[in-house]
Structure formats: structure tokens, C-alpha cells
Design an enzyme around this catalytic site. Structure first.
Site, PDB file in Angstrom:
ATOM      1  N   THR A  25     -20.694 -14.308  32.809  1.00 49.32           N
ATOM      2  CA  THR A  25     -20.896 -15.146  31.585  1.00 49.32           C
ATOM      3  C   THR A  25     -19.672 -16.337  32.256  1.00 49.32           C
ATOM      4  OG1 THR A  25     -18.820 -13.755  30.902  1.00 49.32           O
ATOM      5  CG2 THR A  25     -21.146 -13.360  29.993  1.00 49.32           C
ATOM      6  N   ASP A  79     -18.581  -9.857  32.704  1.00 45.32           N
ATOM      7  CA  ASP A  79     -18.274 -10.609  31.570  1.00 45.32           C
ATOM      8  C   ASP A  79     -16.799 -11.119  31.737  1.00 45.32           C
ATOM      9  OD1 ASP A  79     -18.090 -11.718  29.201  1.00 45.32           O
ATOM     10  OD2 ASP A  79     -17.992  -9.930  28.225  1.00 45.32           O
ATOM     11  N   GLY A  80     -16.761 -12.201  32.485  1.00 44.97           N
ATOM     12  CA  GLY A  80     -15.219 -12.519  32.620  1.00 44.97           C
ATOM     13  C   GLY A  80     -14.947 -14.179  32.233  1.00 44.97           C
ATOM     14  N   LYS A  81     -16.255 -14.635  31.524  1.00 44.22           N
ATOM     15  CA  LYS A  81     -16.090 -15.876  31.018  1.00 44.22           C
ATOM     16  C   LYS A  81     -15.035 -17.044  31.821  1.00 44.22           C
ATOM     17  CE  LYS A  81     -16.457 -13.996  26.464  1.00 44.22           C
ATOM     18  NZ  LYS A  81     -16.909 -12.370  26.582  1.00 44.22           N
ATOM     19  N   ARG A  82     -15.503 -16.975  33.191  1.00 46.21           N
ATOM     20  CA  ARG A  82     -14.695 -17.887  34.121  1.00 46.21           C
ATOM     21  C   ARG A  82     -15.114 -19.110  33.991  1.00 46.21           C
ATOM     22  NH1 ARG A  82     -11.898 -13.120  34.322  1.00 46.21           N
ATOM     23  NH2 ARG A  82     -11.946 -12.148  36.450  1.00 46.21           N
TER      24      ARG A  82
END
Lengths: 330, 330
Positions: free
Chosen positions: B163, B126-129
Site C-alpha cells: 500500500t 501494508d505500510g502506506k509508504r
């Protein structure tokens, strides 16, 4: 070794008092270094400067591939910084390129951050982070100061600036701005990026007939209002792709106090000479500091076109870009 | 040690042939584990489970604060995974919380990824890269398979899902989707998040009178169309905050084949019982696999409300959430 206090002292504005905010810090630094050039560092571990990395790689013999690759990237990037630092204001590290080398990559990044700082350069952590508030705070701790733990205080990367993604909303941006402002650092929020796909979402028309990126620009202006220094520049800046110069004048209207980070020069097609509209309607040093020109591959790969050695070619290209940006802001 | 081939084999769908895509993998796995629960791991290194970390911290005596903190986080998170794994489908690691412990944090993350996998759990990075294409590819290499370097192949984190942030546009999303699809993994794109500030940008009305998040939902549906498996589920999913259940039915209309990741249950106010609208109009196992319920602090901190020991309290809360989600999808 960090020497942040000494570094800050060197950046004090002329009136002799403590730096009040990042806008004033960068104004003083641009003036002193006579450069608005940002060296983008996004190393490809499969393609490094020929000759620059042999010794380091030999030293790391026996380590894991990640350790060997990180040693090579460290040596190559250090050589690139050494070659171009006199022409630059800042170094922008693309975090993705270090994360793909896992823990050794992160260690190499920390070493390079300290190396850039030793050259008197600003450090931009280019991770385009964005998350809900509690996680945004954790990212800010990672990139700026650090975090208190049960085992003692863990220092952050110590960046002067971080790129952030505002999609999630104002409460996700706020922790980054608060963390940066508290230590005299700054942020660059994505507003209109340099990739062709920027039209998919950023250019989408909203109900008021304006593109979405203009709403993001207004967020930058609103969030940055409390961080405008004596210079007229704020600690909340904007990423505006250099590949769409026609948008820069409108962006400047919406964000008169923001420092613009302009990636996309060179390999992505942006031309420094077309960026005059990016600079703020301010006087002298603050005007010059209001837009930073970022180039990565066009500097690191300059030797491929010229046939000269990588160090000389990178230095020459960095000096060319520095001069072009300075003239565009005059 | 990784054992991805054995793991994949265990997830083969009933027809006995190789898994064709992530939608089929997750359908089989949800059915087998009878769980749609995602254990969110976002450790606060200043507050860890009492008693869970003493041995590890003693072992790390003499190291740096980052090493000591990472050892404590590793021990606490391992205990949390051990306590709750039987009730869970997946573990979602908040990358920010590991990055703030620098290189030792990244090493701890890798160890925990392998630990979760040994429990048969899916791993969500979950790094929302999100970044321009060349950098998005580097992030995908970091989180999924890895990258070839001059020092050999450097393995990635080995996540099953990541993510991602779609603001930058379709060409920035594509490298993540391609990397995931190539190895039978998947992505969750941010569509409508669980924070109050989500209204600032995601809910902004576009020129067609619909909120921006609906445009992001259409991107998810379009990008995921080529990745829909026999199950009817795609390898491109969506992050939809559990705090706004009223939006879930509309989201499902726009993304009939997407797996939804629903964060915000518990501490952020979302209730599992209100999430029935999130499940896809599919039959049996695929319907159940179409929405995953993520909870973090409500599991890890359950002992604070109950007064029982952390392990028992976390296990009980995870079982309660697992049952509630299963019933909501029935």
C-alpha cells in the site's frame, strides 16, 4: 544506552523549570548549539564513504549480506555524524534506507539514534508515516516511547521528532501528536514537499481557489495550537520543501507558530540564502529555531567536488551551511 | 525458504505462458482459491490469543522484551494464518505493528511473510509508504525485491503488493509502480480510506467541484493504464474504505481496471453485503478478482463473541466472510 532524563535536563529553558513542550526545547537547543542545520542520513549501501567502512565490514565477515551491509552503513553514518555533529542541531534518519536492510538495518538505526543523541543532537525519524488511528498509534509507539507487551515494555526508537503524512485526515494525525506531546517531542507534517511532482496533488486548487497544501498548513496550525510554548513555537511543525522559496512566506502566514523542516537544500537545488522568508515573526532565539535546514547528499558527497577527504569535506560543508542558515535567520 | 519461482508457476494463467502482470496473476489466483478475502494482521502485543503463544514465549525466555514480544506475536499470527488460510486469498501485514517491536519485529514479519507464502497466500505489505523519488525507491527495495550492497544482495521482504500514499505526487508513486511491475507485483494507492477523518482531506472539494479522492482515483487509473493485463485488471490498485459503500460505484467509474482493496469490514463497520458496487464491469474471474475484502479484528477476535476457541471462531468467521464476498461478486 539511553540517557533521556539527563538530555532533557540539559535542554531546560532559562527560567529553570521543566520543559513545557517541544517548541521551548528546540528554541533552547538552537540557541545553545548556534545551529539550525539538520544532517540528513539516507545511506546508499552500494556507495559508502571510501575507507570509512573497511574495519567494520571485516568484523562482520561470515554474516548475512544484510548484516554486512548494515555494519557498513553503521560505520559510514557514524563517521558522518562524528565529522559534522559540532555544526548540527539534529540528525534526520530516512527510515526507508534502513528498512531496506531488514532487521539488521533497524538495529543499525537504533545504534545510530543513540550515537546521535550522545553528541547532543536531536533525532528526527523521517518515515512520513500516516495511517488510520489504531495503526498511527502503533507507528507512534515504534518511533517514540514504545509499547507495553506481555513480555515487558519494548522501548521505541526514541526519536525527538517524526515526519508524518496528513492525507488520511485529522484523526490519523492525532495519535502522533498526542504521543509526541506527552513526552515533550514533536512532529513535522508534510505540507509542501521538495519534489517536482509536488504539484500533482499538493498544489491542486481546492474549491476556495487556494492550493491543497494551504489546507494542510491550516491543519498544522489548528493541531499545533494547543502545543505552543512560551517561546511561541509549537510541537506541530511542517515539512516545506526548500526548493520552492516563493511559497515559504505564504506558509509562514498560515503557520506562524510552526517549526519548518526545510529539506531539499543542496543536491535537490534549494539554496539556504533564499530561505529568509521561512522564519517566524518572533524575537531572537525562537525566530532562529523556527526553521531547520536539512541537507543530506550535499554534505555526505562534498568530497566528490572538493577532492579532499570525506571527513574534512563534510565538516566544511556542514559549517558553511550552518553559517548560511544562521545569517539568513538574523 | 523462498520458492517464488514455483509460486509464480502455480499462478500461471490458463494459456500456459508466463504471467504478464499482476492483474492476470490475481485473476487466476482468486479463481483457484475461490476467495477474495484478505486476512488483516495487525497484532496487539499486549493482547494475543490465549493459549496460542505459551510455548514460543517459554522458548524465548532470557531474551529482551522485544524478542519475547516478537516471539509471541509470531506464534499468535502463525496460528491465525494456519486457522484461516484455506478461506483466504491474501494476508495483509500492518507494518506499524511489527515496527513497534523493533528489529525482532521485523524478523518476525519476514518469517510470517514466508509462512503465508507457504500457504499459497498473496502477501500485502501494508505500510502506506510515500516519499520523494529516491526514498520511494528505497522503500520499494525494502518491501519487494531488495537491494545490491557492498556486502552482497540483500533480499527485500518479498511482498506481492504494497500500500502506498500518493500525496507527494506522481514522481513519488512511480518508483513503487516500476519496482512492482518489474517483478509481476502490484500496489494499492490510498484513494479514500475507512476512517471518519477521511473527510478532512480526501473529501475536500477541488476547483472542479469534485472531491480530492477523485483526483487520486484518476492518478491510479492513469498510472495503471500501462499495467492492464489480458484479464482487464491492472497492477495499480486502490485502497477504498469499505465503510463508505456509496462512493464505491463512483470509484469504479473512475478506475475501471483497478483492483480495490476494501479495508474496514467488521470492526470498523463495513458490511460485505453492501460492497457489490465495488466490482469491475468485467466478466467472470476478473470481475471477482477486482475487489478484495479485508478484515482483521473481526476474524482474530471472533472468539470473544462466540465463546468458542480462537482457532475455530476465526476459521468460521473467515469462511463466512469468504462466502459473503463471493456472493456479492457473483
Amino acid at each position: 544506552m539511553r540517557s533521556r532524563h539527563a538530555y532533557r535536563a540539559a535542554c531546560q529553558p532559562r527560567r529553570g523549570r521543566a520543559v513545557s513542550g517541544f517548541g521551548d526545547t528546540i528554541t533552547a537547543l538552537v540557541s545553545r548549539r548556534e545551529s539550525q542545520l539538520v544532517l540528513g542520513i539516507d545511506p546508499d549501501p552500494g556507495v559508502l564513504w571510501p575507507g570509512a567502512v573497511r574495519d567494520e565490514q571485516a568484523e562482520s565477515g561470515g554474516g548475512t549480506p544484510a548484516e554486512g551491509a548494515a555494519a557498513g552503513v553503521l560505520a559510514g553514518c557514524r563517521a558522518l555524524i562524528d565529522a559534522t555533529a559540532p555544526a548540527c542541531l539534529a540528525v534526520k534518519f530516512q527510515l526507508a534506507c534502513f528498512e531496506r536492510l531488514q532487521a539488521p538495518g533497524w538495529s543499525a538505526l537504533q545504534t545510530l539514534v543513540d550515537h546521535a543523541r550522545a553528541h547532543g543532537l536531536l533525532v528526527i525519524a523521517d518515515g512520513k508515516r500516516g495511517d488510520v488511528p489504531v495503526s498511527a498509534l502503533a507507528y507512534a509507539q515504534a518511533l517514540f516511547d514504545g509499547v507495553q507487551t506481555q513480555a515487558g515494555f519494548v522501548h521505541g526508537l526514541g526519536a525527538d521528532l517524526a515526519t508524518i503524512n496528513p492525507l488520511i485526515g485529522g484523526d490519523a494525525v492525532a495519535p502522533f501528536v498526542a504521543a509526541a506531546r506527552g513526552r515533550g517531542s514533536g512532529v513535522f507534517a508534510l505540507v509542501r514537499t521538495s519534489n517536482p511532482g509536488a504539484s500533482d496533488v499538493e498544489d491542486l486548487l481546492t474549491a476556495d481557489g487556494r492550493p491543497l497544501w494551504e489546507r494542510l498548513a491550516r491543519m498544522v496550525a489548528e493541531t499545533g495550537a494547543a502545543g505552543v510554548g512560551d517561546s511561541g513555537l509549537s510541537d506541530v511543525g511542517a515539512v516545506m520543501g526548500a526548493t520552492a522559496p516563493a511559497l515559504l512566506m505564504r506558509a509562514r502566514e498560515l503557520m506562524p507558530h510552526a517549526v519548518f523542516l526545510l529539506p531539499g537544500v543542496g543536491a535537490q537545488g534549494g539554496k539556504v540564502e533564499e530561505l529568509a522568508g521561512a522564519f517566524a515573526p518572533l524575537q531572537g532565539p525562537a525566530r532562529r529555531a523556527s526553521a531547520l535546514v536539512s541537507a543530506s547528499r550535499s554534505i555526505a558527497d562534498a568530497y566528490k567536488a572538493t577532492g579532499s577527504d570525506p571527513v574534512s569535506a563534510a565538516r566544511a560543508e556542514a559549517e558553511r551551511l550552518r553559517t548560511a542558515a544562521w545569517e539568513a535567520s538574523g
